[in-house]
Design a protein around this motif. Structure first.
Motif, mmCIF file in Angstrom:
data_model
loop_
_atom_site.group_PDB
_atom_site.id
_atom_site.type_symbol
_atom_site.label_atom_id
_atom_site.label_comp_id
_atom_site.label_asym_id
_atom_site.label_seq_id
_atom_site.Cartn_x
_atom_site.Cartn_y
_atom_site.Cartn_z
ATOM 1 N N HIS A 1 24.730 -13.260 9.135
ATOM 2 C CA HIS A 1 25.393 -11.789 9.163
ATOM 3 C C HIS A 1 25.925 -10.915 8.570
ATOM 4 C CE1 HIS A 1 27.310 -11.755 12.961
ATOM 5 N NE2 HIS A 1 27.970 -10.532 12.034
ATOM 6 N N ALA A 2 25.713 -9.731 8.022
ATOM 7 C CA ALA A 2 27.409 -9.440 6.980
ATOM 8 C C ALA A 2 26.544 -7.965 7.625
ATOM 9 C CB ALA A 2 26.878 -8.821 5.345
ATOM 10 N N ASP A 3 28.478 -7.253 8.207
ATOM 11 C CA ASP A 3 28.455 -6.479 8.319
ATOM 12 C C ASP A 3 29.174 -5.674 7.092
ATOM 13 O OD1 ASP A 3 27.783 -7.063 11.223
ATOM 14 O OD2 ASP A 3 30.644 -7.738 11.970
ATOM 15 N N ILE A 4 27.706 -4.076 7.227
ATOM 16 C CA ILE A 4 28.600 -3.341 6.375
ATOM 17 C C ILE A 4 28.966 -2.098 6.967
ATOM 18 C CG2 ILE A 4 26.948 -1.937 4.512
ATOM 19 C CD1 ILE A 4 26.428 -5.056 3.921
ATOM 20 N N PRO A 5 29.723 -1.661 6.619
ATOM 21 C CA PRO A 5 30.789 -0.195 6.143
ATOM 22 C C PRO A 5 29.775 0.819 6.446
ATOM 23 C CG PRO A 5 31.908 -1.279 5.640
ATOM 24 C CD PRO A 5 30.764 -2.131 5.126
ATOM 25 N N ALA A 6 29.911 2.149 7.530
ATOM 26 C CA ALA A 6 27.929 2.791 7.581
ATOM 27 C C ALA A 6 28.952 4.024 8.446
ATOM 28 C CB ALA A 6 26.741 2.383 7.825
ATOM 29 N N LYS A 7 28.731 4.930 7.822
ATOM 30 C CA LYS A 7 28.786 6.039 8.310
ATOM 31 C C LYS A 7 27.445 7.016 9.720
ATOM 32 C CE LYS A 7 32.631 7.995 6.398
ATOM 33 N NZ LYS A 7 33.510 8.602 5.944
ATOM 34 N N ARG A 8 27.813 7.135 10.490
ATOM 35 C CA ARG A 8 26.337 8.351 11.827
ATOM 36 C C ARG A 8 26.285 9.391 10.551
ATOM 37 N NH1 ARG A 8 28.022 5.324 17.638
ATOM 38 N NH2 ARG A 8 28.045 3.856 16.849
ATOM 39 N N PRO A 9 24.774 10.336 11.017
ATOM 40 C CA PRO A 9 24.977 11.445 11.115
ATOM 41 C C PRO A 9 25.921 12.452 11.402
ATOM 42 C CG PRO A 9 22.637 10.352 11.781
ATOM 43 C CD PRO A 9 24.490 9.126 12.106
ATOM 44 N N ASP A 10 26.647 12.555 11.979
ATOM 45 C CA ASP A 10 27.936 12.833 12.529
ATOM 46 C C ASP A 10 29.278 13.167 12.096
ATOM 47 O OD1 ASP A 10 28.607 10.704 13.629
ATOM 48 O OD2 ASP A 10 28.818 11.455 15.931
ATOM 49 N N GLY A 11 29.183 11.970 11.182
ATOM 50 C CA GLY A 11 30.611 11.473 10.411
ATOM 51 C C GLY A 11 31.287 10.508 10.877
ATOM 52 N N SER B 1 28.907 0.301 11.560
ATOM 53 C CA SER B 1 28.653 -0.835 11.398
ATOM 54 C C SER B 1 27.511 -1.341 11.088
ATOM 55 C CB SER B 1 29.904 -1.868 11.587
ATOM 56 O OG SER B 1 29.512 -3.141 10.737
ATOM 57 N N LEU B 2 26.161 -1.739 10.329
ATOM 58 C CA LEU B 2 25.179 -1.952 9.630
ATOM 59 C C LEU B 2 25.427 -3.498 9.802
ATOM 60 C CD1 LEU B 2 21.990 -1.016 9.614
ATOM 61 C CD2 LEU B 2 22.506 -1.016 6.819
ATOM 62 N N ARG B 3 24.585 -3.822 10.730
ATOM 63 C CA ARG B 3 24.309 -5.471 10.625
ATOM 64 C C ARG B 3 23.247 -5.412 9.645
ATOM 65 N NH1 ARG B 3 26.032 -9.195 15.385
ATOM 66 N NH2 ARG B 3 27.968 -8.338 14.145
ATOM 67 N N ARG B 4 23.109 -6.525 8.704
ATOM 68 C CA ARG B 4 22.509 -7.083 8.157
ATOM 69 C C ARG B 4 22.261 -8.753 7.493
ATOM 70 N NH1 ARG B 4 21.939 -3.998 2.204
ATOM 71 N NH2 ARG B 4 20.766 -5.976 1.872
ATOM 72 N N TRP B 5 20.810 -8.574 7.369
ATOM 73 C CA TRP B 5 20.837 -10.458 7.332
ATOM 74 C C TRP B 5 20.364 -10.743 5.965
ATOM 75 C CZ3 TRP B 5 22.046 -13.829 11.434
ATOM 76 C CH2 TRP B 5 21.952 -11.990 12.884
#
Length: 85
Positions: free
Chosen positions: A23-33, A37-41
């Motif tokens: 997997h790859a962990d992609i930096p992300a932000k939640r709706p509250d800012g 981390s978003l795990r993608r395959w």
């Protein structure tokens, strides 16, 4: 389920589709800012096919949805399979 032909790269994190299960962990932000981390395959077609077959699924089919020619093109694999009856 997965992205890209082997020659293309993941437009979000600039990594190629993986030839094995990683997997790859992609930096992300939640709706509250808040940082998240978003795990993608991001796997190659044969990897998805092998995994689904090993899980006992049948009628496995893969279609490539072309990502176009924009500044961050990304092909997408649409992978479908059926549970045996």
């Amino acid at each position: 389920m997965a992205h890209h032909r082997p020659a293309r790269v993941d437009a979000i994190n600039a990594s190629p589709a993986q030839p094995d299960v990683r997997h790859a962990d992609i930096p992300a932000k939640r709706p509250d800012g808040e940082t998240a981390s978003l795990r993608r395959w991001v796997l190659q077609e044969h990897v998805w096919t092998k995994l689904l077959d090993q899980a006992g699924l049948t009628r496995i089919a893969v279609d490539v949805l072309l990502g176009g020619d924009g500044p961050r093109p990304a092909d997408t694999l649409l992978v479908t399979a059926r549970c045996p009856s």
